[in-house]
Scaffold this motif. Structure first.
Motif, mmCIF file in Angstrom:
data_model
loop_
_atom_site.group_PDB
_atom_site.id
_atom_site.type_symbol
_atom_site.label_atom_id
_atom_site.label_comp_id
_atom_site.label_asym_id
_atom_site.label_seq_id
_atom_site.Cartn_x
_atom_site.Cartn_y
_atom_site.Cartn_z
ATOM 1 N N VAL A 121 53.730 19.355 66.243
ATOM 2 C CA VAL A 121 53.924 17.755 66.373
ATOM 3 C C VAL A 121 53.340 17.931 64.693
ATOM 4 O O VAL A 121 52.378 18.501 64.093
ATOM 5 C CB VAL A 121 52.894 17.227 67.160
ATOM 6 C CG1 VAL A 121 52.511 15.710 66.332
ATOM 7 C CG2 VAL A 121 53.000 17.580 68.202
ATOM 8 N N THR A 122 54.184 17.926 63.783
ATOM 9 C CA THR A 122 53.924 17.122 62.445
ATOM 10 C C THR A 122 54.570 15.994 62.046
ATOM 11 O O THR A 122 53.297 14.329 62.188
ATOM 12 C CB THR A 122 54.321 18.082 61.583
ATOM 13 O OG1 THR A 122 56.333 17.913 61.920
ATOM 14 C CG2 THR A 122 54.059 19.911 61.472
ATOM 15 N N GLY A 123 55.354 15.542 61.768
ATOM 16 C CA GLY A 123 55.580 13.730 61.322
ATOM 17 C C GLY A 123 54.641 13.195 60.502
ATOM 18 O O GLY A 123 53.898 13.971 59.861
ATOM 19 N N GLU A 124 54.224 11.675 60.271
ATOM 20 C CA GLU A 124 53.824 11.025 59.839
ATOM 21 C C GLU A 124 52.098 11.496 59.351
ATOM 22 O O GLU A 124 51.266 11.124 59.322
ATOM 23 C CB GLU A 124 53.555 9.877 60.451
ATOM 24 C CG GLU A 124 55.256 8.666 60.270
ATOM 25 C CD GLU A 124 55.827 9.051 58.983
ATOM 26 O OE1 GLU A 124 54.843 9.646 58.182
ATOM 27 O OE2 GLU A 124 56.998 8.997 58.521
ATOM 28 N N ALA A 125 52.288 12.575 61.105
ATOM 29 C CA ALA A 125 50.719 12.893 61.181
ATOM 30 C C ALA A 125 50.186 14.311 59.686
ATOM 31 O O ALA A 125 49.260 14.487 60.107
ATOM 32 C CB ALA A 125 50.137 13.004 63.169
ATOM 33 N N GLY A 126 51.312 14.741 59.336
ATOM 34 C CA GLY A 126 51.239 15.844 58.820
ATOM 35 C C GLY A 126 50.978 17.246 59.652
ATOM 36 O O GLY A 126 51.331 17.055 60.677
ATOM 37 N N GLN A 127 50.881 18.599 58.801
ATOM 38 C CA GLN A 127 51.018 19.536 60.293
ATOM 39 C C GLN A 127 49.921 19.960 60.404
ATOM 40 O O GLN A 127 49.507 21.000 61.613
ATOM 41 C CB GLN A 127 51.693 20.516 59.074
ATOM 42 C CG GLN A 127 50.159 21.129 58.225
ATOM 43 C CD GLN A 127 50.730 22.262 57.294
ATOM 44 O OE1 GLN A 127 51.172 22.619 56.612
ATOM 45 N NE2 GLN A 127 49.614 23.346 57.919
#
Length: 349
Positions: free
Chosen positions: A155-161
């Motif tokens: 899970v990355t996306g808008e939350a960052g790595q």
């Protein structure tokens, strides 16, 4: 790759009051190590991450379609050297640059070679807490090359790595630093007792991820019990099965486990902690709370008693380990922690 973004576009854009909150995301981590073979085996075979070898002097670890999420360069430090922050747009980038330069802190552009290794088009660097360079960029390089990894996704996306956790003797200075630069917001606190010492942990968010930075300090004691600049780096598995499978592989392949599987009190993430070849820990987690727009509008920081609801038991810690940590802590007593006073409101020892 599964994106973590559930926020609206309005939530992600800089606020009208000049805030950059929501438009900054942890993009990559730079590590220096002479143990590249161990890092390759740790990343690919134990954790289940895609690993690319760049000649004999560097590795890149991928979690998604970006060319780089971890850069491991050959060198003696065995530590994190820099944190790379993805900035959504040029307006936000200019605001951050102005905040730093207006306070007298130099910003230098990274070389084309540095940018290429990190998988970004261009980057700029400035001083950060504990001697870790902070790097900002607006354009990440993506690759069509399929991911070769044991995990089904991250899970990355808008939350960052993920997030970075740091033990600091100057926690208020560090908190002010990230507030000044990125408009970080306090998510909550955890009070914990570690081997008879009281520890307070501050959790800071810069986007919808519950925290991108965690800052821990031993209350009333100006010591740092660990050698590395960071205590751990967190990455988030796409599924519970992925997280548990990596836990099993870490044990079977003989890498050191630091904390068993457990669940945190504040962000409710299920996770385990293992020790990287460079000595800091990697937390592999699953399903933490996301502070999207609806939660953001009403969020109030709380204080939790204890790090975990259940689990997270120490694994394999010996008396020698404790003695080594104590000896390391004594060395820090007379050595001031590196801060950047211009970006902390002058808060430092």
């Amino acid at each position: 790759m599964r994106g973590g973004g559930r926020a609206t576009r309005e939530f992600l854009q800089p606020n009208t009051d000049g805030s950059v909150f929501g438009a900054v995301h942890l993009g990559y981590v730079v590590v220096q190590s002479n143990r590249l073979a161990d890092w390759r085996r740790f990343g690919a075979d134990a954790i289940g991450i895609h690993v690319d070898e760049l000649g004999t002097d560097a590795l890149r670890l991928r979690l998604d379609d970006r060319a780089c999420r971890f850069l491991v360069e050959r060198g003696p430090a065995e530590d994190v050297m820099a944190l790379g922050w993805h900035v959504d747009d040029h307006e936000t980038f200019d605001r951050i640059v102005a905040r730093v330069t207006d306070r007298g802190v130099p910003i230098t552009e990274g070389t084309p070679e540095q940018a290429a290794l990190r998988g970004v088009e261009r980057l700029w660097r400035f001083a950060g807490p504990k001697g870790m360079a902070q790097e900002i960029f607006t354009a990440a390089v993506t690759t069509p090359q399929p991911l070769r990894m044991l995990s089904s996704g991250w899970v990355t996306g808008e939350a960052g790595q993920g997030h970075v956790a740091i033990i600091s003797r100057e926690p208020e200075a560090m908190r002010c630093y990230y507030h000044t630069v990125f408009d970080s917001r306090l998510s909550d606190y955890i009070d914990e007792n570690v081997s008879g010492l009281k520890m307070k942990i501050r959790f800071l968010r810069v986007n919808e991820r519950h925290h991108s930075i965690a800052i821990a300090n031993l209350r009333g004691v100006k010591i740092d019990p660990i050698r590395t600049r960071v205590q751990h780096i967190n990455i988030q598995s796409a599924t519970l099965d992925d997280m548990l499978a990596s836990f099993q592989r870490v044990k079977e392949l003989g890498f050191r486990m630091a904390w068993s599987v457990g669940q945190h009190t504040n962000d409710r993430e299920l996770s385990f902690y293992c020790v990287t070849p460079s000595g800091f820990e990697l937390e592999v987690g699953w399903n933490p709370i996301v502070i999207g727009p609806e939660l953001e509008s009403t969020w109030e920081p709380s204080t939790y008693r204890g790090i975990s609801i259940w689990g997270h038991s120490t694994v394999g810690e010996t008396v020698l380990d404790k003695f080594t940590q104590f000896r390391q802590a004594l060395r820090t007593v007379t050595t001031p922690e590196i801060t950047v006073p211009e970006l902390t409101g002058g808060l430092s020892r």
